[in-house]
Design a protein around this motif. Structure first.
Motif, PDB file in Angstrom:
ATOM      1  N   GLY A  17      17.310  -9.827   2.215  1.00 51.15           N
ATOM      2  CA  GLY A  17      18.673 -10.348   1.944  1.00 51.15           C
ATOM      3  C   GLY A  17      18.441 -11.736   0.972  1.00 51.15           C
ATOM      4  N   ILE A  18      19.583 -11.854   0.342  1.00 55.26           N
ATOM      5  CA  ILE A  18      19.512 -13.292  -0.425  1.00 55.26           C
ATOM      6  C   ILE A  18      20.111 -13.971   0.416  1.00 55.26           C
ATOM      7  N   PHE A  19      21.411 -13.913   0.953  1.00 54.62           N
ATOM      8  CA  PHE A  19      22.005 -14.517   1.749  1.00 54.62           C
ATOM      9  C   PHE A  19      22.211 -13.836   2.978  1.00 54.62           C
ATOM     10  N   PRO A  20      22.322 -14.365   4.401  1.00 58.60           N
ATOM     11  CA  PRO A  20      21.683 -15.715   4.534  1.00 58.60           C
ATOM     12  C   PRO A  20      20.160 -15.589   4.288  1.00 58.60           C
ATOM     13  N   ASP A  21      19.633 -17.095   4.080  1.00 64.03           N
ATOM     14  CA  ASP A  21      18.234 -17.049   3.844  1.00 64.03           C
ATOM     15  C   ASP A  21      17.344 -16.560   4.962  1.00 64.03           C
ATOM     16  N   GLY A  22      16.538 -15.788   4.544  1.00 58.76           N
ATOM     17  CA  GLY A  22      15.466 -14.963   5.863  1.00 58.76           C
ATOM     18  C   GLY A  22      16.249 -13.925   6.107  1.00 58.76           C
ATOM     19  N   GLY A  23      17.242 -13.507   5.852  1.00 55.25           N
ATOM     20  CA  GLY A  23      17.971 -12.522   6.560  1.00 55.25           C
ATOM     21  C   GLY A  23      17.600 -10.906   6.011  1.00 55.25           C
ATOM     22  N   PHE A  24      18.421  -9.869   6.215  1.00 53.11           N
ATOM     23  CA  PHE A  24      18.015  -8.553   5.761  1.00 53.11           C
ATOM     24  C   PHE A  24      19.054  -7.642   6.232  1.00 53.11           C
ATOM     25  N   VAL A  25      19.320  -6.576   5.347  1.00 58.87           N
ATOM     26  CA  VAL A  25      20.151  -5.454   5.775  1.00 58.87           C
ATOM     27  C   VAL A  25      19.880  -4.215   6.363  1.00 58.87           C
ATOM     28  N   SER A  26      20.297  -3.692   7.292  1.00 57.19           N
ATOM     29  CA  SER A  26      19.772  -2.384   7.553  1.00 57.19           C
ATOM     30  C   SER A  26      20.712  -1.316   7.654  1.00 57.19           C
ATOM     31  N   SER A  29      21.805   2.986   8.789  1.00 57.48           N
ATOM     32  CA  SER A  29      21.608   3.976   9.718  1.00 57.48           C
ATOM     33  C   SER A  29      22.575   5.130   9.640  1.00 57.48           C
ATOM     34  N   ARG A  30      21.714   6.261  10.334  1.00 60.90           N
ATOM     35  CA  ARG A  30      22.816   7.524  10.401  1.00 60.90           C
ATOM     36  C   ARG A  30      24.059   7.348  11.288  1.00 60.90           C
ATOM     37  N   ASP A  31      24.191   6.324  11.994  1.00 60.37           N
ATOM     38  CA  ASP A  31      25.454   5.835  12.650  1.00 60.37           C
ATOM     39  C   ASP A  31      26.578   5.573  11.662  1.00 60.37           C
ATOM     40  N   ARG A  32      26.183   5.480  10.387  1.00 60.51           N
ATOM     41  CA  ARG A  32      27.348   5.291   9.335  1.00 60.51           C
ATOM     42  C   ARG A  32      27.524   3.951   9.088  1.00 60.51           C
ATOM     43  N   THR A  33      26.801   3.104   9.579  1.00 60.41           N
ATOM     44  CA  THR A  33      27.122   1.465   9.348  1.00 60.41           C
ATOM     45  C   THR A  33      25.980   0.864   8.543  1.00 60.41           C
ATOM     46  N   ALA A  34      26.225  -0.266   8.085  1.00 57.69           N
ATOM     47  CA  ALA A  34      25.206  -1.174   7.585  1.00 57.69           C
ATOM     48  C   ALA A  34      25.229  -2.427   8.350  1.00 57.69           C
ATOM     49  N   ARG A  35      24.328  -3.125   8.664  1.00 55.17           N
ATOM     50  CA  ARG A  35      24.197  -4.214   9.684  1.00 55.17           C
ATOM     51  C   ARG A  35      23.429  -5.369   8.628  1.00 55.17           C
ATOM     52  N   LEU A  36      24.181  -6.676   8.653  1.00 51.95           N
ATOM     53  CA  LEU A  36      23.751  -7.793   8.044  1.00 51.95           C
ATOM     54  C   LEU A  36      23.102  -8.574   9.156  1.00 51.95           C
ATOM     55  N   TRP A  37      21.692  -8.875   9.027  1.00 51.24           N
ATOM     56  CA  TRP A  37      21.033  -9.871  10.089  1.00 51.24           C
ATOM     57  C   TRP A  37      20.759 -11.169   9.623  1.00 51.24           C
ATOM     58  N   ARG A  44      26.607 -15.048  -4.012  1.00 57.20           N
ATOM     59  CA  ARG A  44      25.865 -14.724  -2.887  1.00 57.20           C
ATOM     60  C   ARG A  44      25.091 -13.326  -3.159  1.00 57.20           C
ATOM     61  N   GLY A  45      25.476 -12.816  -4.185  1.00 57.78           N
ATOM     62  CA  GLY A  45      25.000 -11.164  -4.236  1.00 57.78           C
ATOM     63  C   GLY A  45      26.100 -10.439  -3.579  1.00 57.78           C
ATOM     64  N   LEU A  46      25.598  -9.138  -3.760  1.00 55.82           N
ATOM     65  CA  LEU A  46      26.357  -7.759  -3.228  1.00 55.82           C
ATOM     66  C   LEU A  46      25.431  -7.149  -2.543  1.00 55.82           C
ATOM     67  N   ILE A  47      25.791  -6.288  -1.610  1.00 56.20           N
ATOM     68  CA  ILE A  47      25.228  -5.210  -0.898  1.00 56.20           C
ATOM     69  C   ILE A  47      25.639  -3.842  -1.429  1.00 56.20           C
ATOM     70  N   ALA A  48      24.550  -3.061  -1.712  1.00 54.40           N
ATOM     71  CA  ALA A  48      25.010  -1.744  -2.115  1.00 54.40           C
ATOM     72  C   ALA A  48      24.209  -0.816  -1.135  1.00 54.40           C
ATOM     73  N   THR A  49      25.042   0.428  -0.618  1.00 55.52           N
ATOM     74  CA  THR A  49      24.513   1.323   0.261  1.00 55.52           C
ATOM     75  C   THR A  49      24.745   2.760  -0.077  1.00 55.52           C
TER      76      THR A  49
END
Length: 774
Positions: free
Chosen positions: A28-37, A39-47, A83-88
């Protein structure tokens, strides 16, 4: 460099949250040090990093896909989105774009005709997507700017290079292509199987990983500079450390591997078979996602390392895993020659070194940790217990009991392979699965099957039931000319021709399942119950919608004419009354839809609704009831009505003309967890396959194969699975292009598990015949 020089990676944290396989990760770009996951459960999660306990906190759970989410990337900050965007990307063919502070999509990109399995972002907001539809698309904000066409199979990996305008795509056709301004500039060949991942080293170099268990380093000019070996199975993902050429890989051999200066410096085992994805954070920490639904983070930093209790819990989970010795990762194993636990007193010579010991008759695998200065148990090696038929009656292999476990030597200098077998198994199917699993030449099929038969003295427990059941309905099959409801009394009778299906106990069975020649219909009915419900709900209808007593009598006669092979022909007045009834409100219409389902099998009714005059209104009505947000009873009866339309030429013609729209909407409904809807949808797909086999419509076959591949991941009911297998077999029969397409979509790996289903036997038998074609 990748973290503190010389350090070893250890667990930082394990993150539960996802309900199914974690298929994609992005730093991830925001928050600093984070990431996005994702899943097959149809969700995206920001950590986001949790400074208090060295772990991560889930900030958002983003939803927008109607099917599995399989890939993710971050679109860099812009003036509009600082803060950028997330594409899934997902199996619903769509790409969802999210802001970092919202759980719903900002907008959705539509255009791909199949699952989107890879994404990469570039400068100025550009986005590159790769899909199973064999194309890549370039997007700018919410518009598709161009489509890259040239691969002959699914595109599993895409990357935008730092130099403006250059793009890479990796495909199941085993090639990588370099694109500039929408044109293919170069094709890279060398991989021997599907290309699964790409990573950029510099403007001039990149890495690729593949199902052939290798990593390759390439120059943009086309030259392959190096090939790295270490994994023992498919490599799914590759990610580069910041500011250096070191990288990490994950794969189907339960491992994360860390590569430094071109060597595999560390191997970390995980308690999950498939380690689908990885990414490297700015601080050098590695994030991995696996088939057990967990996200795990590993670090070189002692400050960020998990507590002793957390590491012990991870090691305990790992030690309980079962390791298959056939991967070859642990070398050739002879349980009798192995030392005992005292062997672990000797120190290891390098990080990741494995050692096998025998303890209380069990073979255990340990891995040396340089940083800990000790051996860590990584699992029990199954299939090496030393048990024999004489001592235990059964032999353990991969955690299961078998009557026999044979050692097969294919050639003198090659490795030996374990072949487990129960006397209830089909020797031919067992031989086929053994060859497939170990990637051995199919020419050995007869030899291996004969070996099994000879060494089990022909012991088999075959089904001796002499009563034939129709594989679709489970009922005795009506044989024309043999009496009104006579059941063919022969054992193992072909459900389509009435001829014997098996030559002998040891001979291969004939394929009685596909290609299917006729539509499968839903004929079961209780007219009394249907009419009773219709009369009951008629009482709740508004005055203008209410049917008169005469109307109800007309519908009763219509049901009689269409269900009882009556000589009476349905009248225009009866059809008008039925049309009024099926236009009732959604909450009371279902008995009318049931009458439509039964009536549409009659040539007069079929010609009326599916003919030129009324077909537009008819299809519009059925699609309305197929709305994913609608009532499941209406969805089910609509799917069954569509299936029954196929029995008459007019219905076939209409449904083939409207195939794209019907299947696109029907698959949305099929993503539910309703067993009956799954069976009805599988039957609809099968009926389309029957028609497509006759006319050989490539575009239609592409859609149906893709639909089968997607729905197979959702469907649990074995009757639905069986009908999808028959549809698949029908689509690829006598069509090499369709076979290649099915292979490129990975259909074979999707259906393999059904080859070992014990009941109903028709599932594994049909699956075996499909796999033979693939």
């Amino acid at each position: 460099m990748a973290g503190d020089a010389g350090g070893a990676y250890r667990l930082r944290c394990s993150l539960p949250g996802h309900q199914q396989d974690v298929r994609g990760l992005a730093r991830g770009i925001f928050p600093d040090g984070g990431f996005v996951s994702v899943s097959r459960d149809r969700t995206a999660r920001l950590w986001a990093p949790d400074g208090l306990n060295r772990g991560f906190t889930e900030m958002h759970c983003m939803r927008g896909h109607s099917n599995f989410v399989s890939c993710v990337c971050i679109i860099p900050p812009s003036d509009l989105y600082p803060r950028g965007l997330i594409a899934t990307g997902g199996n619903d063919h769509n790409i969802c774009i999210f802001t970092v502070d919202s759980t719903a999509p900002l907008y959705v990109l539509k255009g791909h005709k199949n699952a989107v399995c890879s994404l990469s972002s570039g400068k100025f907001g550009t986005l590159l997507s790769g899909s199973w539809d064999t194309t890549a698309k370039v997007w700018l904000h919410d518009r598709c700017m161009m489509t890259l066409q040239g691969h002959t199979a699914a595109i599993w990996a895409v990357k935008i290079l730092p130099e403006q305008g250059l793009m890479l795509t990796g495909s199941a056709d085993k090639t990588i292509k370099l694109w500039k301004a929408g044109r293919c500039e170069r094709t890279f060949t060398g991989h021997e199987d599907c290309v699964r991942g790409l990573a950029i080293l510099s403007e001039m170099e990149f890495l690729s990983c593949a199902n052939d268990a290798s990593v390759r380093r390439w120059q943009i000019s086309g030259k392959c500079l190096q090939v790295y070996y270490g994994h023992t199975n498919y490599i799914y993902s590759i990610s580069v450390f910041p500011h250096c050429k070191d990288f990490v890989t994950t794969g189907e051999d339960r491992s994360l591997r860390i590569w430094k200066q071109g060597e595999c410096a560390q191997t970390i085992r995980l308690p999950a078979q498939s380690v689908w994805c990885c990414c490297v954070l700015d601080n050098g920490d590695i994030v991995v996602g696996a088939s057990d639904g967990f996200v795990r983070v590993f670090t070189e930093s002692s400050e960020r390392t998990a507590s002793a209790e957390e590491i012990q819990a991870f090691e305990n989970e790992l030690s309980q895993a079962s390791i298959d010795p056939k991967t070859g990762d642990l070398g050739d194993i002879n349980a009798e020659d192995l030392p005992g636990k005292e062997h672990l007193k000797e120190r290891g010579t390098r990080d990741g070194q494995t050692r096998l010991i025998k303890d209380n008759g069990k073979v255990e695998a340990y891995q040396w940790s340089v940083s800990e200065g000790r051996w860590i148990k990584i699992g029990d090696v199954v299939g090496s217990s030393g048990a024999t038929q004489q001592t235990s009656g059964k032999v353990l292999f991969e955690g299961k009991e078998y009557d026999y476990v044979f050692t097969i030597d294919v050639n003198e200098n090659g490795p030996s392979y374990k072949l487990p077998y129960n006397i209830t198994d089909d020797p031919w199917l067992t031989a086929y699965n053994f060859l497939q699993k170990n990637d051995l030449n199919p020419m050995f099929l007869d030899q291996v099957a004969k070996f099994i038969i000879d060494n089990t003295k022909g012991q088999t427990l075959l089904n001796t039931n002499t009563q034939f059941s129709d594989p679709f309905t489970g009922a005795g099959r009506y044989v024309p000319g043999s009496g009104s409801n006579a059941v063919a009394p022969m054992g193992g009778v072909d459900p389509y021709t009435g001829t014997g299906a098996y030559q002998s106990a040891a001979a291969k069975a004939e394929n009685i399942y596909f290609p299917k020649k006729d539509a499968v219909t839903f004929d079961q009915a209780n007219p009394t119950q249907i009419l009773g419900k219709l009369k009951e709900l008629n009482g709740t209808a508004t005055e203008e919608q209410k049917l008169t007593e005469d109307d109800l009598i007309m519908l009763e006669k219509l049901l009689s004419a269409t269900c009882n092979s009556s000589v009476e022909t349905p009248t225009p007045q009866q059809l008008q009354t039925l049309w009024r009834a099926v236009n009732w409100p959604e909450d009371i219409v279902f008995p009318a839809l049931d009458i439509l389902r039964l009536s549409v099998r009659h040539p007069t009714v079929n010609a009326n609704f599916c003919g030129e005059k009324y077909h537009v209104q008819f299809i519009r009505l059925l699609l309305k009831f197929l709305n994913p947000g609608g009532k499941q009873a209406n969805q089910l009866l609509t799917l069954r009505a569509l299936c029954n339309c196929f029995v008459i030429q007019a219905g076939q013609k209409l449904l083939m003309e409207q195939r794209d729209e019907i299947m696109t909407q029907a698959i949305e409904v099929a993503s539910s967890n309703n067993k009956n809807i799954h069976i009805a949808f599988a039957t609809l797909t099968l009926n389309y396959a029957v028609c497509l086999h006759k006319v050989n419509n490539t575009e239609g076959k592409v859609q149906c194969l893709s639909v089968i591949n997607t729905v197979m991941e959702v469907v649990q009911d074995l009757e639905a699975v069986f009908r999808l297998l028959v549809a698949l077999g029908t689509l690829i029969s006598d069509d090499t292009n369709a076979v290649q397409l099915a292979k490129s979509l990975g259909v074979d790996s999707q259906i393999k598990k059904y080859a070992s289903v014990s009941e109903p036997a028709k599932v594994k038998e049909c699956c075996r015949f499909v796999l033979n074609l693939l």
